[in-house]
Design a protein around this motif. Structure first.
Motif, short mmCIF file in Angstrom:
data_model
loop_
_atom_site.label_atom_id
_atom_site.label_comp_id
_atom_site.label_asym_id
_atom_site.label_seq_id
_atom_site.Cartn_x
_atom_site.Cartn_y
_atom_site.Cartn_z
N ASP A 82 0.85 -1.19 0.00
CA ASP A 82 0.00 0.00 0.00
C ASP A 82 0.88 1.23 0.00
N MET A 96 -15.25 11.76 -10.84
CA MET A 96 -15.28 11.18 -9.49
C MET A 96 -16.42 11.77 -8.67
N VAL A 100 -19.61 9.53 -7.00
CA VAL A 100 -19.73 9.17 -5.59
C VAL A 100 -20.41 10.24 -4.73
N TRP A 110 -11.39 11.11 -1.37
CA TRP A 110 -11.53 10.04 -2.36
C TRP A 110 -10.84 8.77 -1.88
N GLN A 111 -9.65 8.92 -1.28
CA GLN A 111 -8.96 7.77 -0.72
C GLN A 111 -9.80 7.11 0.38
N PHE A 113 -13.02 7.24 0.71
CA PHE A 113 -14.18 6.60 0.09
C PHE A 113 -13.82 5.19 -0.38
N LYS A 114 -12.69 5.06 -1.06
CA LYS A 114 -12.27 3.75 -1.55
C LYS A 114 -11.95 2.80 -0.39
N ARG A 117 -15.04 1.18 1.14
CA ARG A 117 -15.52 0.01 0.39
C ARG A 117 -14.74 -1.25 0.80
N LYS A 118 -13.43 -1.09 0.92
CA LYS A 118 -12.59 -2.22 1.31
C LYS A 118 -12.88 -2.62 2.77
N THR A 204 -5.93 1.65 6.22
CA THR A 204 -5.13 0.93 5.22
C THR A 204 -4.45 -0.28 5.84
#
Length: 273
Positions: A82, A96, A100, A110-111, A113-114, A117-118, A204
């Motif tokens: 990562d 983007m 969203v 944005w980071q 947001f992703k 999801r993970k 992360t």
């Protein structure tokens, strides 16, 4: 089938900056801190490393000429990794925003947001594992199930502790990450830049689910309070003891909790041709 490496053992970069320098760096299994004045090449070294691995973590493609990476075990074909950078610039990509929602206004949003999801996928995964263990009928099933859920609880406890001075706590009734502050619900995008940065780093680390992997960080301290900078490495290792940290920084605070011996100056690993 890919065989994943546990960590990077060493790197060599030939012809850095148009052939004037050669970089050879033997890495520590746990913590590696790259230091040096502005313009000496810390970010350049990290960027070359990351580009040579490629987004899918393939170690066999040799995506950047002159970059050689040795990993452990030596026959591994891929690397989980990562990357954390310090930025909270405006999000300029209109596609983007339309995809969203307009409450995302910066690249760090944005980071996050992703990562959300993970995080949902991570929870489904550990939930399925807990169910499987509890249905096994083993005498130690309850203890094993608790151990599976412990990293998530540790992550939430860390955030509660870090954000205590502002009265924010993690809402543990929600599947997505939400915070409560004096009866009000806050989304991650409503946090300060430093809070977002710390949340992004710890999230992360959490969603790698304890697996061996490499965490690259390029000046992650920029938005962080000095006390958070001091705790950063310890918090990461507490969440995942199998991570290998490769960090470029200007901040002396990052190494103050016993990591001074893990500093490598760019000049120490660079030879002039």
């Amino acid at each position: 089938m890919q065989k994943y490496a546990d960590y990077i053992d060493s790197i060599e970069i030939e012809s850095l900056w148009s052939g004037r320098h050669h970089v050879a760096w033997k890495l520590d299994r746990k913590v590696n801190i790259l230091s040096g004045i502005n313009g000496v090449g810390k970010s350049t070294i990290l960027n070359k490393l990351i580009r040579s691995i490629g987004p899918a973590g393939d170690l066999t493609a040799n995506m950047v000429k002159g970059v050689h990476i040795k990993v452990s075990p030596a026959d591994a074909t891929a690397l989980r990794f990562d990357l954390i950078r310090s930025f909270d610039r405006p999000l300029l990509n209109a596609d983007m925003l339309s995809e969203v929602g307009a409450n995302l206004v910066t690249e760090l949003d944005w980071q996050l947001f992703k990562l959300q999801r993970k995080y949902l996928d991570y929870q489904v995964n550990i939930g399925n594992r807990i169910i499987s263990v509890l249905q096994s009928g083993r005498s130690d099933a309850a203890a094993e199930a608790q151990a599976i859920s412990e990293p998530k609880k540790k992550f939430q406890d860390m955030l509660d502790d870090l954000f205590a001075d502002t009265g924010k706590t993690v809402d543990r009734t929600e599947n997505e990450i939400r915070f409560s502050q004096i009866g009000e619900t806050l989304y991650p995008y409503q946090l300060s830049s430093g809070e977002k940065q710390m949340l992004a780093i710890l999230l992360t680390v959490l969603i790698e689910d304890g697996r061996p992997y490499v965490l690259f960080m390029d000046e992650p301290e920029v938005s962080l309070h000095v006390e958070w900078q001091k705790r950063l490495i310890d918090l990461i290792l507490e969440l995942n003891e199998n991570v290998q940290i490769i960090l470029a920084t200007h901040s002396p605070a990052v190494v103050m909790n016993g990591w001074i011996d893990h500093i490598t100056e760019v000049s120490d690993i660079t030879e002039d041709y």
